[in-house]
Design a protein around this motif. Structure first.
Motif, PDB file in Angstrom:
ATOM      1  N   ASN A 154      -1.413  -2.886  17.177  1.00 42.42           N
ATOM      2  CA  ASN A 154      -0.248  -3.499  17.810  1.00 42.42           C
ATOM      3  C   ASN A 154       0.797  -3.846  16.749  1.00 42.42           C
ATOM      4  O   ASN A 154       2.001  -3.669  16.953  1.00 42.42           O
ATOM      5  N   LEU A 155       0.319  -4.330  15.603  1.00 41.36           N
ATOM      6  CA  LEU A 155       1.211  -4.637  14.487  1.00 41.36           C
ATOM      7  C   LEU A 155       1.988  -3.401  14.063  1.00 41.36           C
ATOM      8  O   LEU A 155       3.219  -3.437  13.902  1.00 41.36           O
ATOM      9  N   GLN A 156       1.297  -2.286  13.889  1.00 37.64           N
ATOM     10  CA  GLN A 156       1.952  -1.072  13.431  1.00 37.64           C
ATOM     11  C   GLN A 156       2.906  -0.509  14.491  1.00 37.64           C
ATOM     12  O   GLN A 156       3.950   0.066  14.147  1.00 37.64           O
ATOM     13  N   ASN A 157       2.582  -0.708  15.757  1.00 27.36           N
ATOM     14  CA  ASN A 157       3.487  -0.272  16.829  1.00 27.36           C
ATOM     15  C   ASN A 157       4.797  -1.062  16.784  1.00 27.36           C
ATOM     16  O   ASN A 157       5.881  -0.500  16.974  1.00 27.36           O
ATOM     17  N   GLY A 217      11.472   0.424  13.168  1.00 26.25           N
ATOM     18  CA  GLY A 217      11.858   1.360  12.125  1.00 26.25           C
ATOM     19  C   GLY A 217      11.475   0.893  10.736  1.00 26.25           C
ATOM     20  O   GLY A 217      12.086   1.294   9.741  1.00 26.25           O
ATOM     21  N   GLU A 218      10.432   0.051  10.641  1.00 27.50           N
ATOM     22  CA  GLU A 218      10.055  -0.543   9.359  1.00 27.50           C
ATOM     23  C   GLU A 218       8.662  -0.119   8.881  1.00 27.50           C
ATOM     24  O   GLU A 218       8.185  -0.611   7.866  1.00 27.50           O
ATOM     25  N   LEU A 219       8.011   0.805   9.604  1.00 27.10           N
ATOM     26  CA  LEU A 219       6.671   1.237   9.201  1.00 27.10           C
ATOM     27  C   LEU A 219       6.793   2.389   8.202  1.00 27.10           C
ATOM     28  O   LEU A 219       7.143   3.510   8.581  1.00 27.10           O
ATOM     29  N   PRO A 220       6.502   2.158   6.927  1.00 28.32           N
ATOM     30  CA  PRO A 220       6.651   3.210   5.912  1.00 28.32           C
ATOM     31  C   PRO A 220       5.653   4.344   6.102  1.00 28.32           C
ATOM     32  O   PRO A 220       5.954   5.509   5.852  1.00 28.32           O
ATOM     33  N   LYS A 221       4.454   4.003   6.549  1.00 29.07           N
ATOM     34  CA  LYS A 221       3.410   4.986   6.844  1.00 29.07           C
ATOM     35  C   LYS A 221       2.300   4.307   7.623  1.00 29.07           C
ATOM     36  O   LYS A 221       2.068   3.112   7.461  1.00 29.07           O
ATOM     37  N   GLU A 222       1.644   5.066   8.484  1.00 27.57           N
ATOM     38  CA  GLU A 222       0.525   4.497   9.237  1.00 27.57           C
ATOM     39  C   GLU A 222      -0.672   4.355   8.307  1.00 27.57           C
ATOM     40  O   GLU A 222      -0.987   5.252   7.533  1.00 27.57           O
ATOM     41  N   VAL A 223      -1.321   3.181   8.405  1.00 28.01           N
ATOM     42  CA  VAL A 223      -2.463   2.897   7.533  1.00 28.01           C
ATOM     43  C   VAL A 223      -3.678   2.596   8.392  1.00 28.01           C
ATOM     44  O   VAL A 223      -3.616   1.758   9.308  1.00 28.01           O
ATOM     45  N   ASP A 224      -4.761   3.276   8.106  1.00 27.77           N
ATOM     46  CA  ASP A 224      -5.993   3.077   8.866  1.00 27.77           C
ATOM     47  C   ASP A 224      -6.494   1.636   8.731  1.00 27.77           C
ATOM     48  O   ASP A 224      -6.397   1.027   7.650  1.00 27.77           O
ATOM     49  N   GLY A 249      12.755  -6.648   7.991  1.00 29.82           N
ATOM     50  CA  GLY A 249      11.496  -6.151   7.451  1.00 29.82           C
ATOM     51  C   GLY A 249      10.337  -7.119   7.572  1.00 29.82           C
ATOM     52  O   GLY A 249       9.190  -6.745   7.364  1.00 29.82           O
ATOM     53  N   GLY A 250      10.631  -8.389   7.932  1.00 33.73           N
ATOM     54  CA  GLY A 250       9.568  -9.381   8.104  1.00 33.73           C
ATOM     55  C   GLY A 250       9.054  -9.376   9.536  1.00 33.73           C
ATOM     56  O   GLY A 250       9.737  -8.903  10.456  1.00 33.73           O
ATOM     57  N   MET A 251       7.874  -9.905   9.749  1.00 30.22           N
ATOM     58  CA  MET A 251       7.293  -9.917  11.091  1.00 30.22           C
ATOM     59  C   MET A 251       8.156 -10.644  12.117  1.00 30.22           C
ATOM     60  O   MET A 251       8.316 -10.158  13.242  1.00 30.22           O
ATOM     61  N   PRO A 252       8.741 -11.809  11.797  1.00 30.31           N
ATOM     62  CA  PRO A 252       9.571 -12.487  12.800  1.00 30.31           C
ATOM     63  C   PRO A 252      10.706 -11.597  13.309  1.00 30.31           C
ATOM     64  O   PRO A 252      10.959 -11.505  14.514  1.00 30.31           O
ATOM     65  N   GLN A 253      11.384 -10.922  12.368  1.00 32.28           N
ATOM     66  CA  GLN A 253      12.489 -10.047  12.753  1.00 32.28           C
ATOM     67  C   GLN A 253      11.999  -8.872  13.585  1.00 32.28           C
ATOM     68  O   GLN A 253      12.596  -8.516  14.604  1.00 32.28           O
ATOM     69  N   MET A 254      10.898  -8.266  13.186  1.00 25.87           N
ATOM     70  CA  MET A 254      10.389  -7.103  13.910  1.00 25.87           C
ATOM     71  C   MET A 254       9.914  -7.479  15.315  1.00 25.87           C
ATOM     72  O   MET A 254      10.157  -6.762  16.278  1.00 25.87           O
ATOM     73  N   VAL A 255       9.236  -8.620  15.415  1.00 19.94           N
ATOM     74  CA  VAL A 255       8.807  -9.089  16.737  1.00 19.94           C
ATOM     75  C   VAL A 255      10.024  -9.433  17.581  1.00 19.94           C
ATOM     76  O   VAL A 255      10.064  -9.134  18.785  1.00 19.94           O
ATOM     77  N   GLY A 256      11.029 -10.040  16.946  1.00 18.82           N
ATOM     78  CA  GLY A 256      12.249 -10.378  17.670  1.00 18.82           C
ATOM     79  C   GLY A 256      12.889  -9.154  18.286  1.00 18.82           C
ATOM     80  O   GLY A 256      13.257  -9.154  19.476  1.00 18.82           O
ATOM     81  N   GLU A 257      13.012  -8.085  17.509  1.00 18.01           N
ATOM     82  CA  GLU A 257      13.601  -6.852  18.020  1.00 18.01           C
ATOM     83  C   GLU A 257      12.718  -6.215  19.088  1.00 18.01           C
ATOM     84  O   GLU A 257      13.208  -5.676  20.084  1.00 18.01           O
ATOM     85  N   PHE A 258      11.410  -6.270  18.875  1.00 18.44           N
ATOM     86  CA  PHE A 258      10.456  -5.711  19.839  1.00 18.44           C
ATOM     87  C   PHE A 258      10.613  -6.375  21.203  1.00 18.44           C
ATOM     88  O   PHE A 258      10.642  -5.705  22.242  1.00 18.44           O
ATOM     89  N   TYR A 275       0.831  -1.212   0.000  1.00 22.24           N
ATOM     90  CA  TYR A 275       0.000   0.000   0.000  1.00 22.24           C
ATOM     91  C   TYR A 275       0.862   1.258   0.000  1.00 22.24           C
ATOM     92  O   TYR A 275       0.562   2.231  -0.698  1.00 22.24           O
ATOM     93  N   ALA A 276       1.947   1.223   0.776  1.00 27.45           N
ATOM     94  CA  ALA A 276       2.826   2.397   0.886  1.00 27.45           C
ATOM     95  C   ALA A 276       3.529   2.717  -0.423  1.00 27.45           C
ATOM     96  O   ALA A 276       3.945   3.853  -0.660  1.00 27.45           O
ATOM     97  N   GLN A 277       3.625   1.723  -1.310  1.00 26.26           N
ATOM     98  CA  GLN A 277       4.257   1.932  -2.612  1.00 26.26           C
ATOM     99  C   GLN A 277       3.298   2.528  -3.637  1.00 26.26           C
ATOM    100  O   GLN A 277       3.662   2.758  -4.786  1.00 26.26           O
ATOM    101  N   GLY A 278       2.058   2.776  -3.195  1.00 21.85           N
ATOM    102  CA  GLY A 278       1.100   3.432  -4.060  1.00 21.85           C
ATOM    103  C   GLY A 278       0.344   2.516  -4.991  1.00 21.85           C
ATOM    104  O   GLY A 278       0.034   2.882  -6.123  1.00 21.85           O
ATOM    105  N   SER A 279       0.029   1.312  -4.532  1.00 23.57           N
ATOM    106  CA  SER A 279      -0.674   0.348  -5.376  1.00 23.57           C
ATOM    107  C   SER A 279      -2.086   0.823  -5.710  1.00 23.57           C
ATOM    108  O   SER A 279      -2.810   1.351  -4.850  1.00 23.57           O
TER     109      SER A 279
END
Length: 338
Positions: free
Chosen positions: A306-309, A315-322, A149-158, A102-106
């Motif tokens: 929670n996902l977007q947080n 540092g991987e959220l390109p933009k907040e999406v409703d 950039g994948g969920m496993p990595q982001m959750v791991g860092e979180f 979505y952030a890439q303007g699809s």
């Protein structure tokens, strides 16, 4: 005269039976013709997705008139590329990928319509056995993490940050190993800790190659970790198909919820021919006990936030999406009502 009557009756009976058989055969052919083909691309093959395999093995998709084929496309980027290019109708992948697209303007955004798992599905595996594990033990060590950039990595860092560990300063973090090769890299001697999915984590433990010391799923809370998604255009043009698909998934979710871990393992064992049934049972039990399997297909707004947080923290959220922009719960709500 009697002989003629008997013969006439016999001929009549044979005719009736032949008509009935022809009708049954016609009905059978009609049902076969009505089966609609649906192609799924799954991000990986894991017992973490047990309800999906139950829907296939128990014929829940066929009950809905769907002929579902399943292809494994390792990695979120490959899975999303397959979906967008038309190589699949539906993808089973982390919801973060829909945000990236979505952030890439699809012009044809990818919509999340049915949630399958609601926690992270990875486990922290140590090379050596640790009797009294604490997260501080990772400091100064080499941690073989998941793809950036994948969920496993982001959750791991979180989770690391939650325990006061800066993943980029307090340890050596390796993120450049291809998803499909992470387990092999660890087995070959890379890293003192690794983040793995099941059943690989339990297989390593049984083989003495590593030891499960913590669950990222327990630590990170509820997130739309893996969901079924499709292009907006596909959902619009095939709304009945998507609803039938969602109904089959909901049946499978309820089946998993009401059956023992051993029954679930036996139901999906054909999808894991090289995995011991005892390990599979252990894995299913582990996921059930920590609430990893969603019990219904609804992806709620709290999980989305929670996902977007988590993405923002990494540092991987390109933009907040409703929530309503990329999540459609109409089919899920409809099948649950019925």
């Amino acid at each position: 005269m009697k002989k003629w009557v008997k013969m006439s009756f016999s001929l009549l009976l044979i005719s009736v039976l032949m008509i009935s058989l022809a009708a049954c055969n016609s009905d059978s052919q009609t049902k076969t013709k009505k089966l609609e083909k649906v192609r799924i691309a799954e991000v990986t093959r894991s017992i973490f997705y047990a309800p999906q395999y139950v829907a296939l093995a128990k014929g829940f998709f066929k009950d809905e008139g769907l002929d579902v084929t399943l292809t494994t496309t390792p990695g979120g980027d490959k899975t999303m590329t397959t979906l967008i290019s038309g190589g699949a109708d539906i993808a089973l992948v982390g919801s973060e990928t829909s945000i990236y697209v979505y952030a890439q303007g699809s012009n044809d955004p990818v919509i999340n319509f049915a949630q399958l798992t609601q926690t992270d599905g990875t486990f922290l595996v140590a090379r050596n056995k640790i009797d009294n594990f604490s997260w501080d033990l990772l400091k100064g060590k080499t941690f073989l993490g998941q793809r950036k950039g994948g969920m496993p990595q982001m959750v791991g860092e979180f989770v690391l940050k939650k325990h006061g560990i800066d993943p980029h300063k307090d340890l050596t973090l390796i993120q450049n190993v291809d998803y499909a090769n992470i387990a092999n890299a660890f087995a070959s001697g890379t890293g003192e800790f690794v983040q793995l999915f099941e059943p690989t984590a339990s297989i390593f433990e049984k083989q003495g190659k590593g030891y499960i010391v913590a669950s990222f799923g327990k630590e990170s809370g509820h997130v739309p970790y893996t969901t079924f998604m499709a292009k907006q255009s596909y959902i619009k043009e095939n709304s009945d198909t998507v609803e039938k698909f969602t109904r089959a998934i909901y049946k499978a979710q309820q089946w998993v919820q009401t059956h023992s871990s051993e029954e679930v393992a036996k139901a999906v064992m054909t999808y894991f021919p090289d995995t011991d049934i005892d390990i599979m049972t252990t894995v299913v039990d582990r996921y059930k006990s920590q609430g990893s399997f969603a019990t219904d297909p609804i992806l709620d707004e709290e999980e989305w936030n929670n996902l977007q947080n988590i993405m923002k923290e990494a540092g991987e959220l390109p933009k907040e999406v409703d929530y309503k922009t990329l999540v459609n719960t109409k089919m899920a709500q409809d099948v649950m009502k019925k």
